[in-house]
Design an enzyme around this catalytic site. Structure first.
Site, PDB file in Angstrom:
ATOM      1  CD1 TRP A 100      -1.057   2.898   2.143  1.00 54.79           C
ATOM      2  CD2 TRP A 100      -2.918   1.812   1.145  1.00 54.79           C
ATOM      3  NE1 TRP A 100      -1.386   3.559   2.011  1.00 54.79           N
ATOM      4  CE2 TRP A 100      -2.914   3.152   1.705  1.00 54.79           C
ATOM      5  CE3 TRP A 100      -4.576   1.608   0.403  1.00 54.79           C
ATOM      6  CZ2 TRP A 100      -4.296   3.983   1.189  1.00 54.79           C
ATOM      7  CZ3 TRP A 100      -5.055   2.081  -0.122  1.00 54.79           C
ATOM      8  CH2 TRP A 100      -4.830   3.625   0.291  1.00 54.79           C
ATOM      9  CG  ASP A 120      -0.995  11.312   1.788  1.00 59.31           C
ATOM     10  OD1 ASP A 120      -2.051  10.834   1.545  1.00 59.31           O
ATOM     11  OD2 ASP A 120      -1.492  11.846   3.656  1.00 59.31           O
ATOM     12  CD  GLN A 134       1.947   9.100   5.166  1.00 63.48           C
ATOM     13  OE1 GLN A 134       1.082   8.497   6.280  1.00 63.48           O
ATOM     14  NE2 GLN A 134       2.993   9.043   5.882  1.00 63.48           N
ATOM     15  CB  THR A 149       1.760  13.605   5.323  1.00 64.17           C
ATOM     16  OG1 THR A 149       1.267  11.901   4.675  1.00 64.17           O
ATOM     17  CG2 THR A 149       1.540  14.880   4.782  1.00 64.17           C
ATOM     18  CG  ASP A 187      -1.277  15.805   7.279  1.00 67.42           C
ATOM     19  OD1 ASP A 187      -1.075  15.844   7.752  1.00 67.42           O
ATOM     20  OD2 ASP A 187      -2.503  15.365   6.857  1.00 67.42           O
TER      21      ASP A 187
HETATM   22  N1  DQQ Z   1      -3.207  11.030   5.077  1.00 69.15           N
HETATM   23  C1  DQQ Z   1      -4.029  11.542   5.910  1.00 69.15           C
HETATM   24  C2  DQQ Z   1      -2.718  12.670   6.092  1.00 69.15           C
HETATM   25  C3  DQQ Z   1      -2.639  11.999   7.522  1.00 69.15           C
HETATM   26  C4  DQQ Z   1      -1.994  10.538   6.204  1.00 69.15           C
HETATM   27  C5  DQQ Z   1      -4.625  11.804   3.839  1.00 69.15           C
HETATM   28  C6  DQQ Z   1      -2.642   9.399   7.303  1.00 69.15           C
HETATM   29  O1  DQQ Z   1      -3.580  13.933   6.717  1.00 69.15           O
HETATM   30  O2  DQQ Z   1      -1.226  12.235   7.428  1.00 69.15           O
HETATM   31  O3  DQQ Z   1      -4.196  10.927   3.544  1.00 69.15           O
HETATM   32  O4  DQQ Z   1      -1.602   8.273   6.071  1.00 69.15           O
END
Ligand code: DQQ
Length: 542
Positions: free
Chosen positions: A19, A22, A38, A82, A146
């Site tokens: 998987w 971001d 990610q 993120t 984020d």
């Molecule tokens: N993905 C979200 C973010 C977070 C991350 C957005 C977690 O807000 O930090 O897709 O995988």
């Protein structure tokens, strides 16, 4: 099985397995583009989030590196989420990211390269004093994530934004720091929009009012506007708006209140989320990455062993011609994947026709197409036709016939059109009595599989008088990225054909207008090579 194998892409960034979501901390360092993302190292569904890492010389050919950061501290044990990179004046890098703690509280943490002399930045050190930021009072422990790239303010201190929500109002908080170790919350918010919910992955950057050259995130002053982007957790969409940043008062205001973030223009009307831009000092441009998720089922992802792609990185700059839009255009480097091409000129597309384009294999393509409509027909719409409330998503898609459109291309189609993705324009008369052009992508017939979320997506695209209509389409197995009018409106789809795969995939032109013919004045179709995207093992073990 064959179908699932076919879905892997040839010139898009994707890990070898499992998987991804971001884009994180993109940057250019000592001759290399770095991309972090990610990543779940254990399966093809979200969870156990780490930072994957890859490097490239050109943003297209990649070398996968070891994981940059894993959840191994109390302050990020539930996920290294993120974050963004900031270059300090001495050239060193501060990486700020969100950690989900042992109690699932969202905190901000600092990391930096363990060995700045290593151009590949393989090892990362988490700061011993982490976390550097906790959710402030009034902000929920799960609504604080984020951090953006930081920018310098006139007093020489840094500012950075973090997305959140207060009740149902999406907000962006701003912190001030001297050293990235201690922070002060600035009173008030950078911006807030009621009823937009949690703002994820806020991006905030300057654009020049003229030219395509990108600006460092700290640039400001006359000749500069600021773009804000928010990713709405509630509807998984990325919205941007162009506006004015008041450094003194720490506020940003959109140029037009009705095209605010969360309610106005989107980077992309298809599958595209959690985008992040960075200033590429190597080529003086701002480059945008966007996460392209799957539209199939978790079961299918597990069966194929991977999930998600990154879109081809896009150069982003202010559209001087409209003053309302950004231009987004695939980085030039993707053109190095082009091999042979076929050119078609002045093809008249009669009303209600479908015309095959003989391009050979049609699973990895870069297509540029221009269209012209007879002037009389446009006048007829203006003078005779009634105003129309057209909407890509609800007006019947590629099958709904109008005076001028839909017309465009069918890609990833099989010979008898039992599967097809339609990319098209539709021109109608708006309620203001003027012509309006829509750019849409109809996925409804793109696959016979029954586990998919499909739709018709798109939006109005501004057309300046005198311009012909143009589109560019990148086809790469299970992804189609489309750009209208040089990148004013973009639509990305994931497609999962069951029949239009391998040598069975075709391209067609179509014009589904009721009576008006359209001319495809020029169409160029390039075959695209497969980019080398490998892990270190590939090179070491041969
Ligand atoms: N993905 C979200 C973010 C977070 C991350 C957005 C977690 O807000 O930090 O897709 O995988």
């Amino acid at each position: 099985k064959e179908m699932l194998t076919w879905q892997r892409t040839a010139f898009h960034f994707q890990p070898e397995k499992n998987w991804m979501n971001d884009p994180n901390g993109p940057l250019f360092y000592q001759g290399w583009y770095h991309f972090f993302y990610q990543y779940n190292p254990d399966s093809a569904v979200w969870g156990n989030i780490t930072w994957g890492h890859a490097v490239s010389r050109d943003l297209i050919r990649w070398l996968h590196l070891p994981l940059a950061m894993v959840p191994d501290q109390w302050y990020d044990i539930n996920g290294v989420w993120t974050g963004s990179a900031t270059f300090l004046p001495n050239g060193s890098i501060a990486m700020l990211y969100t950690g989900s703690t042992h109690h699932h509280v969202q905190v901000q943490n600092l990391a930096f390269p363990s060995d700045p002399s290593d151009p590949l930045l393989i090892h990362w050190t988490k700061y011993a004093g982490n976390p550097v930021l906790l959710p402030p009072s009034g902000i929920g422990p799960k609504d604080f994530r984020d951090p953006t790239t930081a920018w310098v303010s006139p007093d020489g201190t840094w500012r950075l934004a973090i997305g959140s929500k207060v009740g149902t109002t999406g907000v962006s908080l701003v912190y001030k720091t001297y050293d990235f170790l201690s922070y002060e919350l600035i009173e008030g918010v950078l911006h807030a929009v009621p009823e937009t919910g949690m703002w994820e992955c806020v991006d905030f950057f300057p654009v020049a009012l003229t030219g395509k050259t990108g600006l460092d995130t700290s640039a400001s002053g006359p000749g500069v506007k600021h773009v804000m982007k928010v990713s709405l957790d509630d509807d998984r969409r990325d919205y941007y708006a162009i506006g004015k940043y008041d450094l003194e008062n720490n506020t940003w205001t959109p140029d037009h209140a009705e095209v605010d973030v969360g309610i106005g223009i989107r980077y992309d009307y298809g599958k595209f989320y959690a985008a992040k831009s960075f200033y590429d000092q190597n080529k003086e441009r701002r480059v945008l990455w966007g996460w392209i998720g799957e539209s199939d089922s978790e079961r299918a992802d597990t069966a194929k062993g991977w999930a998600s792609l990154q879109g081809i990185p896009r150069v982003v700059y202010y559209d001087e011609k409209t003053g309302t839009n950004l231009i987004q255009w695939p980085v030039d480097e993707v053109e190095t994947m082009r091999t042979t091409s076929k050119q078609f000129e002045n093809m008249k597309l009669e009303a209600g026709s479908v015309t095959p384009l003989d391009v050979g294999t049609a699973t990895q393509l870069d297509i540029i197409a221009e269209f012209e409509m007879p002037k009389e027909a446009l006048e007829e719409i203006l003078l005779g036709g009634a105003a129309e409330v057209y909407n890509c998503s609800t007006s019947g898609g590629a099958g709904q016939r109008g005076l001028m459109g839909p017309f465009g291309l069918l890609v990833l189609a099989d010979q008898n059109l039992s599967e097809q993705l339609a990319v098209y324009f539709y021109i109608g008369k708006g309620e203001d009595g003027r012509l309006q052009t829509f750019f849409c992508q109809d996925e409804l017939k793109s696959s016979k599989a029954n586990d998919l979320v499909k739709g018709v997506f798109g939006s109005i695209v501004p057309v300046i008088s005198g311009e012909s209509l143009s589109m560019r389409i990148l086809v790469d197995h299970s992804i189609v990225e489309s750009f209208a009018q040089g990148g004013r409106t973009c639509i990305t789809s994931r497609v999962y054909p069951t029949e239009a795969i391998y040598s069975a995939a075709r391209v067609f032109l179509f014009n589904n207008a009721t009576t008006t013919s359209v001319t495809a004045t020029s169409i160029t179709v390039w075959q695209m090579n497969s980019a080398s995207i490998h892990s270190l093992n590939f090179y070491v073990l041969g």
